[in-house]
Design an enzyme around this catalytic site. Structure first.
Site, PDB file in Angstrom:
ATOM      1  CE  LYS A   7      -3.862   1.971   2.703  1.00 43.38           C
ATOM      2  NZ  LYS A   7      -4.755   1.722   3.859  1.00 43.38           N
ATOM      3  CB  SER A  45      -8.246   0.334   5.617  1.00 46.89           C
ATOM      4  OG  SER A  45      -8.941   1.555   5.787  1.00 46.89           O
ATOM      5  CB  SER A  80      -7.865   3.468   2.839  1.00 48.93           C
ATOM      6  OG  SER A  80      -7.010   2.905   3.842  1.00 48.93           O
TER       7      SER A  80
END
Length: 597
Positions: free
Chosen positions: A75, A173, A149
């Protein structure tokens, strides 16, 4: 090549010589060629860098590297040296010289980083649409949300571009994207994975999470990635997890009361959750209804309290200087943190402490809690038209997690009739990561079906004893038996009954002169099987338990009827010289009953 990227399959191919890291890299480069229509990546390592990582593994011992040649995605709020960290905001970007601690640990174990994935900007959102790099699209239906996210990290694994990936999880997330893309998403105990080198959302709550095709893969990654980091003030080592409900034949699991279940009009989600409850029952679980209200009240604090100010603090200088560069829904949320006072902060901390006391009480009744991961899924255009309200719906079952210091594993739970995935989440107190993943593995095996967006056979569960269990088993034969006077010495130490059984037929049994205690003595001849109970207690409690045993009794090794050996009560041989031999009764309860008779 048509390779499954689950770790067990890749390791078998590496060990047999049918595959090399370099040939896998070439296959992945071909898979990633062309347009990124799902908006997975923000940046990727070039072909030369990927081949360099692969060549560095040549000649290395596969057995010594638990993630040898395993490709993973990161990420883009987690540092990978040499690639920009953007947090999905190009103007915020910087290029780190060091890997984040967790990335370095994975690379040291032989894993190959592929690149940085798309996310809801500054890790603020659960839907995957809040990025200037494009809304990340669901792996099964691009018209629908990928979840956020950690959107790109999940979709990379689901589409067969990586074996596992790293996300972050502050409000869900690491779990919502797993549910929407048919993956396992493990949110570790807070502090188990270092957050040094991670752009914070709420620094006091953030956790680095793991997306994987199987629970076994997530457990293998966790075993490598977890570890205490002196450079991270919030780091803490994983403690022994104690009773492994994930492998137990019988366990108790909580389910929300009907009044607290929310599917936001999605009847298919309700049907699949009911099936997941039945699946756990079939695995040996007893369902216990839990009042989810205090958990939901806790969840409201996350965006209605001082933790919004913590999001503002994380990027304050940038936010104040260039607010127009922040994605509109993210800007609206973070701006709300500017005016929260110290008084407000303490008032909410007091509320959190009160809610936590109430929520913690449920763990005396259950081993694990089961909830939907998200009550429903929305189309991308629906989310963009109503971004705050619909995003809040996605966090209904997730926002309380880190505030209450819990661990959780999102598990696939089947498909709606329209083909879109649904998932559930297993929740437990901190340090229960091992049992959670073991239970997730059993649920996956029971469900069967597909891994990611391509069809693969689910690999057999591996016996990954990667995390200390921290439990000690003790056989008791006298007043510590269930319901007898000394049994509270076990229960007050959080011991639980594992089995009612017998010793091996190698013992004589005596009633000591005080009439309150038996003595068990191992003999060479004329032994018998004596009734006993086996209890399991945390190792941290075992010392105080043993210290309280008065002479002539003591703690030694006791052989059971099945041949196993556990700690158990034994007696000094000299103490039974004048004691009554009660071996013929076969156990203490039978002797007590005979005395009453």
């Amino acid at each position: 090549m048509n390779l499954s990227l689950d770790i067990a399959s890749l390791r078998r191919l590496y060990q047999s010589g049918e595959l090399t890291p370099l040939s896998l890299v070439e296959d992945l480069l071909a898979r990633m060629a062309g347009e990124d229509t799902h908006h997975i990546w923000i940046s990727r390592l070039d072909a030369a860098a990927l081949r360099g990582y692969a060549r560095n593994l040549e000649g290395k011992d596969i057995a010594s590297l638990p993630l040898y040649g395993i490709p993973f995605a990161i990420k883009d709020n987690i540092d990978l040296a040499g690639l920009p960290t953007t947090a999905a905001c190009p103007e915020f970007a910087y290029t780190p010289e060091r890997h984040a601690t967790v990335v370095q640990r994975l690379i040291d174990a032989g894993a190959i980083p592929l690149g940085k994935t798309n996310l809801d900007q500054f890790a603020t959102g659960l839907n995957g649409t809040r990025s200037p790099y494009g809304a990340c699209r669901n792996a099964f239906d691009p018209d629908y949300l990928s979840g956020g996210s950690s959107s790109g990290s999940a979709v990379a694994v689901a589409l067969g571009l990586a074996s596992f990936s790293l996300g972050t999880d502050t409000a869900g997330s690491g779990r919502v994207p797993a549910a929407f893309n048919h993956l396992v998403g493990h949110k570790p105990s807070c502090g188990a994975l270092s957050t040094r080198g991670v752009v914070p959302a709420c620094r006091s709550l953030d956790a680095v999470s793991i997306f994987a095709l199987t629970a076994e893969d997530a457990a293998r990654v966790l075993a490598v990635a977890a570890g205490f980091d002196t450079e991270d003030e919030y780091s803490r080592p994983l403690a022994p997890h104690g009773f492994d409900f994930g492998r137990a034949a019988n366990f108790r699991f909580g389910v929300p009361m009907q009044k607290d279940l929310q599917f936001f009009g999605n009847a298919e989600a309700g049907r699949l959750f009911g099936a997941a409850v039945e699946r756990l029952q079939a695995l040996g679980g007893t369902a216990v209804e839990i009042d989810l209200a205090p958990f939901l009240e806790t969840a409201r604090l996350l965006y209605g309290g001082p933790w919004v100010a913590e999001r503002y603090l994380a990027i304050r200088d940038f936010f104040d200087a260039q607010p127009d560069k922040v994605f509109p829904p993210v800007r609206e949320i973070i701006a709300g943190g500017r005016d929260i006072s110290a008084v407000d902060t303490f008032a909410h901390l007091y509320k959190l402490r009160a809610f936590k006391r109430i929520c913690d009480a449920v763990w005396s009744d259950i081993d694990v809690l089961l909830t939907p991961t998200a009550g429903t899924i929305y189309r991308v255009d629906e989310m963009q038209a109503d971004p705050i309200r619909l995003n809040a719906n996605l966090g209904y079952y997730t926002n309380f997690m880190n505030l209450l210091d819990l661990a959780a594993t999102a598990v696939p739970a089947g498909f709606q009739n329209d083909g879109r995935p649904f998932g559930v989440t297993l929740i437990a107190p901190p340090h229960q990561d091992g049992p959670l993943l073991h239970m997730a593995s059993r649920m996956q095996q029971a469900l069967g079906g597909r891994l990611g967006a391509t069809a693969h056979a689910l690999p057999p569960a591996e016996s990954l004893n990667l995390l200390q269990d921290g439990q000690v088993r003790v056989a008791v034969v006298g007043a510590h038996l269930s319901g007898l006077p000394l049994n509270p010495q076990l229960t007050e130490r959080n011991a639980r009954l594992v089995a009612t059984t017998q010793t091996a037929p190698k013992y004589r049994f005596y009633a000591l002169p005080d009439g309150k205690r038996p003595g068990l003595v191992k003999v060479e001849n004329d032994g018998a099987a004596i009734a006993c109970e086996v209890w399991e207690m945390p190792a941290s409690q075992f010392g105080s338990f043993v210290a309280g045993i008065p002479a002539p009794l003591g703690m030694g090794k006791l052989e059971l009827a099945d041949g196993s050996v556990v700690n158990g009560f034994i007696c000094e041989g000299i103490a039974v010289a004048g004691a009554k031999d009660i071996t013929e009764y076969g156990g203490w309860r039978a002797w007590l009953a005979a005395r009453v008779g």
